[in-house]
Design a protein around this motif. Sequence first.
Motif, PDB file in Angstrom:
ATOM      1  N   GLN A   1       0.843  -1.188   0.000  1.00 39.92           N
ATOM      2  CA  GLN A   1       0.000   0.000   0.000  1.00 39.92           C
ATOM      3  C   GLN A   1       0.883   1.245   0.000  1.00 39.92           C
ATOM      4  O   GLN A   1       1.974   1.259   0.603  1.00 39.92           O
ATOM      5  CB  GLN A   1      -0.877  -0.020   1.261  1.00 39.92           C
ATOM      6  CG  GLN A   1      -2.199   0.669   1.135  1.00 39.92           C
ATOM      7  CD  GLN A   1      -3.151  -0.007   0.169  1.00 39.92           C
ATOM      8  OE1 GLN A   1      -3.145  -1.227   0.006  1.00 39.92           O
ATOM      9  NE2 GLN A   1      -3.966   0.787  -0.497  1.00 39.92           N
ATOM     10  N   GLU A   2       0.411   2.258  -0.692  1.00 35.81           N
ATOM     11  CA  GLU A   2       1.123   3.542  -0.712  1.00 35.81           C
ATOM     12  C   GLU A   2       1.405   4.006   0.714  1.00 35.81           C
ATOM     13  O   GLU A   2       0.549   3.919   1.588  1.00 35.81           O
ATOM     14  CB  GLU A   2       0.290   4.578  -1.455  1.00 35.81           C
ATOM     15  CG  GLU A   2       0.942   5.948  -1.554  1.00 35.81           C
ATOM     16  CD  GLU A   2       0.079   6.947  -2.321  1.00 35.81           C
ATOM     17  OE1 GLU A   2      -1.079   6.609  -2.673  1.00 35.81           O
ATOM     18  OE2 GLU A   2       0.559   8.066  -2.572  1.00 35.81           O
TER      19      GLU A   2
ATOM     20  N   ARG B   1       3.460   2.689   2.787  1.00 38.45           N
ATOM     21  CA  ARG B   1       4.043   1.619   3.601  1.00 38.45           C
ATOM     22  C   ARG B   1       5.459   1.310   3.124  1.00 38.45           C
ATOM     23  O   ARG B   1       5.925   1.848   2.122  1.00 38.45           O
ATOM     24  CB  ARG B   1       3.190   0.358   3.501  1.00 38.45           C
ATOM     25  CG  ARG B   1       1.775   0.527   4.041  1.00 38.45           C
ATOM     26  CD  ARG B   1       1.775   0.640   5.547  1.00 38.45           C
ATOM     27  NE  ARG B   1       0.453   0.601   6.128  1.00 38.45           N
ATOM     28  CZ  ARG B   1      -0.100  -0.485   6.662  1.00 38.45           C
ATOM     29  NH1 ARG B   1       0.553  -1.629   6.658  1.00 38.45           N
ATOM     30  NH2 ARG B   1      -1.299  -0.422   7.199  1.00 38.45           N
TER      31      ARG B   1
ATOM     32  N   LYS C   1      -0.019   0.216  -4.405  1.00 38.47           N
ATOM     33  CA  LYS C   1      -1.423   0.595  -4.607  1.00 38.47           C
ATOM     34  C   LYS C   1      -1.739   1.901  -3.896  1.00 38.47           C
ATOM     35  O   LYS C   1      -1.353   2.086  -2.749  1.00 38.47           O
ATOM     36  CB  LYS C   1      -2.337  -0.511  -4.081  1.00 38.47           C
ATOM     37  CG  LYS C   1      -2.165  -1.826  -4.818  1.00 38.47           C
ATOM     38  CD  LYS C   1      -3.099  -2.882  -4.247  1.00 38.47           C
ATOM     39  CE  LYS C   1      -2.938  -4.188  -5.010  1.00 38.47           C
ATOM     40  NZ  LYS C   1      -3.785  -5.259  -4.421  1.00 38.47           N
TER      41      LYS C   1
END
Lengths: 114, 112
Positions: B14-15, B17, B111
């Motif tokens: 995830q964006e 992270r 993402k």
Amino acid sequence: DSGVTQTPKHLITATGQRVTLRCSPRSGDLSVYWYQQSLDQGLQFLIQYYNGEERAKGNILERFSAQQFPDLHSELNLSSLELGDSALYFCASSVLGQGGYEQYFGPGTRLTVT
Amino acid sequence: DQQVKQNSPSLSVQEGRISILNCDYTNSMFDYFLWYKKYPAEGPTFLISISSIKDKNEDGRFTVFLNKSAKHLSLHIVPSQPGDSAVYFCAASRGNTGKLIFGQGTTLQVKP
């Protein structure tokens, strides 16, 4: 833009033919490397030149040859082409011809043999 | 004989992270390691490197860790951004020529 140029960008040719791929290294770089990327083999080292002389060879076929000219540009010659030679061919350059220095890659030449 | 291995073909994060990409090698003579990022239809772009005399190198959001005893290196990207989505290759070389031995690559998807 890495500063490494390769021509042509795309090449389509028939089996049995011969082609020449060209590479100009970054300004100031003395070493040129050629790599092949095919679908099933990943990036494979072919051959290295340093200041006009061959420095190292990988699993390069006898049908393939290369040279580096006095102006430091390099050419990769592929002859008696087979369907399996279809791949991306990358040239890279580095300031010296030994480990410990980053290699900068050109955009590649996509060769399709039909 | 695959001297440099990237055992994970793909990774999705995830964006914002952390992304951790791993690489193992078998040849203890390798003394220089590099990470490259590659977009489709482009050449590999150099990201970061590390000498075997070090165990960590950092450049902005990118950090490479080297564990020589385990013959393992990793690339950490913090924070991950959608523009980081690409194929990442680790590569290794020995001192005498500098020819690079590449892993098979890991496709990273970040993402939003």
